[in-house]
Structure formats: structure tokens, C-alpha cells
Design an enzyme around this catalytic site. Structure first.
Site, mmCIF file in Angstrom:
data_model
loop_
_atom_site.group_PDB
_atom_site.id
_atom_site.type_symbol
_atom_site.label_atom_id
_atom_site.label_comp_id
_atom_site.label_asym_id
_atom_site.label_seq_id
_atom_site.Cartn_x
_atom_site.Cartn_y
_atom_site.Cartn_z
ATOM 1 N N GLU A 1 -1.715 -9.142 3.525
ATOM 2 C CA GLU A 1 -1.623 -9.639 4.910
ATOM 3 C C GLU A 1 -2.976 -9.935 5.537
ATOM 4 O O GLU A 1 -3.048 -10.667 6.530
ATOM 5 C CB GLU A 1 -0.832 -8.657 5.787
ATOM 6 N N HIS B 1 -3.611 -5.214 0.302
ATOM 7 C CA HIS B 1 -3.030 -5.708 1.560
ATOM 8 C C HIS B 1 -3.110 -7.228 1.609
ATOM 9 O O HIS B 1 -4.076 -7.776 2.136
ATOM 10 C CB HIS B 1 -3.804 -5.152 2.761
ATOM 11 N N CYS C 1 0.831 -1.205 0.000
ATOM 12 C CA CYS C 1 0.000 0.000 0.000
ATOM 13 C C CYS C 1 0.867 1.257 0.000
ATOM 14 O O CYS C 1 1.484 1.550 -1.021
ATOM 15 C CB CYS C 1 -0.999 -0.052 1.148
HETATM 16 N N1 GLN Z 1 -1.989 6.671 2.560
HETATM 17 C C1 GLN Z 1 -2.109 5.885 1.380
HETATM 18 C C2 GLN Z 1 -3.471 6.030 0.719
HETATM 19 O O1 GLN Z 1 -4.400 6.431 1.339
HETATM 20 C C3 GLN Z 1 -1.821 4.416 1.679
HETATM 21 C C4 GLN Z 1 -2.777 3.791 2.628
HETATM 22 C C5 GLN Z 1 -2.281 2.500 3.213
HETATM 23 O O2 GLN Z 1 -1.085 2.232 3.234
HETATM 24 N N2 GLN Z 1 -3.181 1.703 3.751
HETATM 25 O O3 GLN Z 1 -3.616 5.732 -0.442
#
Ligand code: GLN
EC number: 6.3.4.2
Length: 535
Positions: A511, A509, A383
Site C-alpha cells: 500500500e 506493505h 504484514c
Molecule cells: N507486529 C508484526 C511485526 O512486528 C507486524 C507488523 C505490521 O503489521 N506492520 O512483525
């Protein structure tokens, strides 16, 4: 099976005893006997969900397939049961009140005074039974967050009391407490347990099973004493000793026949003890692994035990499936820079760049990424970690030195990461990100494709910003390929540098989707690359 059985898990004495692990372990034992089991968590705070809470408050925010920002205990439920949860598995006081207030505004209460009892408690009871009624689970295990005696959990406890009265044998309460060892007196103390059970009894609930958390083995004398003073049958006093891994807890409970005690209490036949072969195999592989794999995790919350819970567990599972002991090293992203990254990270077999929000610590993530890229160390960016991969590459390889995400610098001349179109009019912060499972199509021949062994995958998301596709050709010409995208929106989900051994960034994600019997393929592949790098 006829009626759904309801098991409540409450906690006393202190918080952080691991009610979630006990609930998940009990769920596992019942599931292993062929029952259809689900676990839900009720949290007594007023936030609608934990999505707006920062990790200092509440650890990791877990995300379900249907896009609910949930308590991290749902992660344990999924990792243990290998069954997905949904928004129905996590309720807060805020959601209960919101629903009651909405009904009041619609006039559903027909002029009655709306009160905690019966309206809030009825709404809690309705939510407890929702999963049992709708999906016909054999067992619904409900974990009540907080500690018995807290003002805020009173309506939940009162609902448990009513349900026990209404459902009779089909409803039981498992109460988790702590038995401290007083070193100066060389004694274990059961008084806190007795007090906490008294507190439950004052609220009208007689616990059916007690689980005593302890650091060392408790003698049968202590267990009998607790049974006598707490009015609980002797065989229903179970001890849960500290173990090297949470995945041993189901076996600790099974050895004491906790599942049998519960089956008898709810009037079900006990039958043969399940072998739990895959579970034992998993733990055996963990014990048998002698060589280690060193993984560096770079993030700004590394000092918090629970901030990256699902990542920690996914790495552990992936290491075990690679027959390695996980040697996890935590690097605070605020303390890394171009001057010290090489020295600090030099022993790492693989580097993981964590997700996150905001500017703090971002420069350290760039430094770690530059080190990994220039030294060809296997690297997984998740992310924000993936977004940092893109920015670092743009700055250092493509010469766009001021490249950035508009999250960090709205006026950057090179918006290589930009706010998603659908996010531009969002004003409410709660539940408004791109959340939950989305499709992703992987390019054949890519590392990600190799890892998953198929082109069509689904993973969960939690973000507002995305790779800016206007730059796609420029990145690909410079050697960073977009190898995964959403089939409907073409949003870039996966980037990688094919010239390197294993350098993959994912907008999703992985995970949130890794369990004991079904580890996430991307994590397994990342750790495998780290193991090979070590050689
Ligand atoms: N801050 C970034 C976004 O909003 C990544 C978010 C995250 O890592 N969950 O796109």
C-alpha cells in the site's frame, strides 16, 4: 531553471483542513508544467518521527523507501506526484533539536549560547533548503504542520519569515483557512480567516496566496472581501470546495489558475495550461464505473479515519483500474468471531486483513481468515495480516492448535512466526524495525508473480517478526506455499494457497507504493480476483 523556488503551506483557523492535499495538488499542477517538484512536511512535535506514535494519536505511519517512518501526508505526496520521498522530506521539532544538541556537544558552536533564534531557526532553514540544494528541484513545497498561532510552531514560522526576507521573489507563502457557514444566520463567515491572517502578519509574514476551505461555493463578494481585508491580490484568493474525491482537488485549483498566480509571483513564465490527460482519464474511469466491488477490511483501528489511509487509497485506485466503484466495508477485528464471521462477511467479494501490532483483535482476524479460506473468498493479508494467515493455517489445517507468533505468546510450542534474528538485541523502540524497501524474488506461476508480471520486485517493510523457515516444508506439504523471498536472507516475504482462487499474504506493505498513475499491481490483482469472485 536557475534558482529553486520555495513554497510554504501554512494553515489557520482549525486543523484537519487538508494542507497535505493542497500541497500535493499544487505540486501536481507545477509538475504537470514540466517542473521538478518535491514536497516536504515539517511537524512541530518533539517525537523524532511518528514511528512511535499509535494510530489514535497520528493516523497511519507511512514508510519511505529509505526506511523512514513518516507522516501520512508523505503518502499523499507520493500518490499525487508519483515520485518517491525520503527521510529528508519529513522533519520534526525533535529531529531539529537532536541535530542542534549533537552539534552543541561536539563543540560546533564555539562557546556560543545555543538558542531558539538563531540556532534552531538556522537548522530549520538548512533542512528546508537541503532538498533544493542537493537534488536541484525547481520547486520545494514545505508544509508546516499544526495551526498558525500554536506555541510549538513559532520557530518554524519565524524560519519562514526569515526565508521570505532572504529569498525575496523565490519564496512564497500559501495560507490555508476555513470559511464556515452559519446556518442560523444563513451566512458565510470570513472573520476567522481575517484573524488567522492577522496572526501570520503579526509574526511578520504576509501570505501571498490564500486557499479558503469551504463546504459550498463562495460568491465573488466574499472572495473580494477576504482579498481586501487580508491584503492579498484578488486572483490569489482561491476556494477549495469539498469534492467527492481528493484527486479532484488539483483540477479545482487549476480552474482557478492557482498555478499561474504562483508562477507569476515567483517570476516564471506561465505558458500553456497542461492537459493532465492521465489524471483526467483516471477520474473519468471513476465516474464511468457503475458496478461495485465489495471489499471487507478487517482491522482493529477501522473506526479511525486515517489509520489505514494508504490501504484505503490503494483499494480505491485498484477498483478504478478494474472499472469498479469501491464499496469498502470496515470490520472491527475485536467484534468478529467464528460464530458471526460467516454472517457478517457473506456479501464480501474480497477480504483484506490489515497490518498491526499486538494481541488485541487477533482472534477476529483468524475468524475472518478461516471464513475466507473455507469459502474460497479472495483474500489479501498484509504484514500482521500475512502472519495471521500463517498462524490460522497452522492451527486449523496442520493441526498445530497452539501455533502462534512469539509477539503474542513468547512460550508457544509452535513458533510459526518468530522474532527476526537481527531484532533480538534491539532495545530502542524508535526506527529499529526492519524498515524500507527490500528485494523480493517471486516464484514463477504464483499469483504474486502473475500480479507483478515479473520475478524481481521491491516493496517496503515495517516489522520485527517473520515467518519461521523451520516450518517451511511442513506448510508447503499442507498446501500453503512460500512463493516470495528475500534473495539475501531467504526471509519469506509472500505465502499463498494455490488451491484457492486468490489467497495471498505479504510480509511487506504494497500500500505504500500505489499511486494514481501507477497503481500497485498486487492490489489491482486482488481487486480483479474479487470482481471475478462476484461473478
Ligand atoms: N507486529 C508484526 C511485526 O512486528 C507486524 C507488523 C505490521 O503489521 N506492520 O512483525
Amino acid at each position: 531553471m536557475a534558482d529553486t523556488k520555495y513554497i510554504f503551506v501554512t494553515g489557520g483557523v482549525v486543523s484537519s483542513l487538508g494542507k497535505g492535499i493542497i500541497a500535493a495538488s499544487l505540486g501536481k499542477l507545477l509538475q504537470a508544467r514540466g517542473y521538478k517538484v518535491t514536497i516536504q512536511k515539517f511537524d512541530p512535535y518533539i517525537n523524532i518521527d511518528p514511528g512511535t506514535l499509535n494510530p489514535y494519536e497520528h493516523g497511519e505511519c507511512y514508510v519511505t523507501v529509505d526506511g523512514h517512518e513518516a507522516d501520512l501526508d508523505l503518502g499523499h505526496y507520493e500518490r499525487f506526484l508519483n515520485v518517491q520521498t525520503t527521510r529528508a522530506n519529513n522533519i520534526t521539532t525533535g529531529r531539529i533539536y537532536q541535530s542542534v544538541i549533537n552539534k552543541e556537544r561536539k563543540g560546533d558552536y564555539l562557546g556560543k549560547t545555543v538558542q531558539v533564534v538563531p540556532h534552531i531557526t538556522d537548522e530549520i532553514k538548512r533542512n528546508v533548503k537541503l532538498l533544493g540544494n542537493k537534488y536541484k528541484f525547481d520547486f520545494v513545497i514545505t508544509e508546516i504542520g499544526g495551526t498558525v498561532g500554536d506555541i510549538e510552531s513559532l520557530p518554524f514560522i519565524e524560519s519562514v519569515r526569515q526565508l521570505k526576507w532572504e529569498l525575496g521573489k523565490n519564496c512564497i507563502c500559501v495560507h490555508l483557512t476555513y470559511v464556515p457557514y452559519i446556518a442560523a444566520a444563513k451566512e458565510y463567515k470570513t472573520k476567522p480567516t481575517q484573524h488567522s491572517v492577522k496572526q501570520l502578519q503579526e509574526l511578520g509574514i504576509q501570505p501571498d496566496v490564500l486557499v479558503l476551505r469551504t463546504e459550498h461555493e463562495l460568491s465573488s463578494n466574499i472572495l473580494s472581501k477576504v482579498a481586501l481585508f487580508c491584503n492579498v491580490a484578488q486572483d490569489a484568493v482561491i476556494q477549495s470546495i469539498d469534492v467527492p474525491t481528493i484527486y479532484e482537488v488539483p483540477l479545482v485549483l487549476q480552474r482557478q489558475k492557482m498555478d499561474e498566480v504562483i508562477l507569476r509571483k515567483v517570476g516564471l513564465e506561465v505558458g500553456p495550461t497542461p492537459e493532465m490527460k492521465p489524471w483526467h482519464q483516471f477520474l473519468q474511469r471513476k465516474v464511468d464505473a457503475t458496478e461495485t466491488v465489495k471489499i471487507g477490511l478487517v482491522g482493529k483501528y477501522v473506526e479511525l479515519q486515517d489509520a489505514y489511509k494508504s490501504i484505503d487509497e490503494s483499494l480505491l485506485q485498484a477498483a478504478i483500474y478494474n472499472d469498479r466503484k469501491l464499496d469498502l466495508h470496515l470490520f472491527h477485528s475485536e467484534k468478529l468471531n467464528d460464530g458471526n464471521a460467516a454472517e457478517l462477511l457473506k456479501d464480501m467479494d474480497g477480504i483484506l486483513i490489515a497490518p498491526g501490532f499486538g494481541q488485541r483483535g487477533i482472534e477476529g482476524k483468524f475468524a475472518a481468515l478461516k471464513y475466507a479460506r473455507e469459502n474460497d473468498v479472495p483474500c489479501l493479508g498484509i504484514c500482521l495480516g500475512m502472519q495471521c494467515m500463517v498462524i490460522e493455517f497452522a492451527r486449523d489445517v496442520m493441526g498445530l492448535t497452539e501455533a502462534n507468533s512469539t509477539e503474542m505468546e513468547p512460550n508457544t510450542p509452535y513458533k510459526v512466526i518468530d522474532l527476526m534474528e537481527e531484532q533480538k538485541n534491539v532495545t530502542n523502540m524508535g526506527g529499529s524495525m526492519r524498515l524500507g524497501a527490500y528485494d523480493c524474488t517471486l516464484k514463477k506461476g504464483s499469483k504474486a508473480y502473475e500480479a507483478y508480471g515479473q520475478a524481481h520486485i521491491q516493496e517496503r517493510h515495517r516489522h520485527r517478526f517473520e515467518f519461521n523457515s523451520e516450518y517451511r516444508d511442513q506448510f508447503e506439504a499442507a498446501g500453503m506455499m512460500c512463493v516470495g523471498e528475500n534473495p539475501e536472507s531467504n526471509l519469506v516475504e509472500v505465502v499463498e494457497i494455490p488451491a484457492l482462487k486468490w489467497f495471498v499474504g505479504v510480509q511487506f506493505h504494497p500500500e505504500y507504493n500505489s499511486t494514481v498513475v501507477n497503481p500497485n499491481p498486487l492490489f489491482v490483482s486482488f481487486v480483479k480476483a474479487a470482481v471475478e469472485n462476484k461473478k
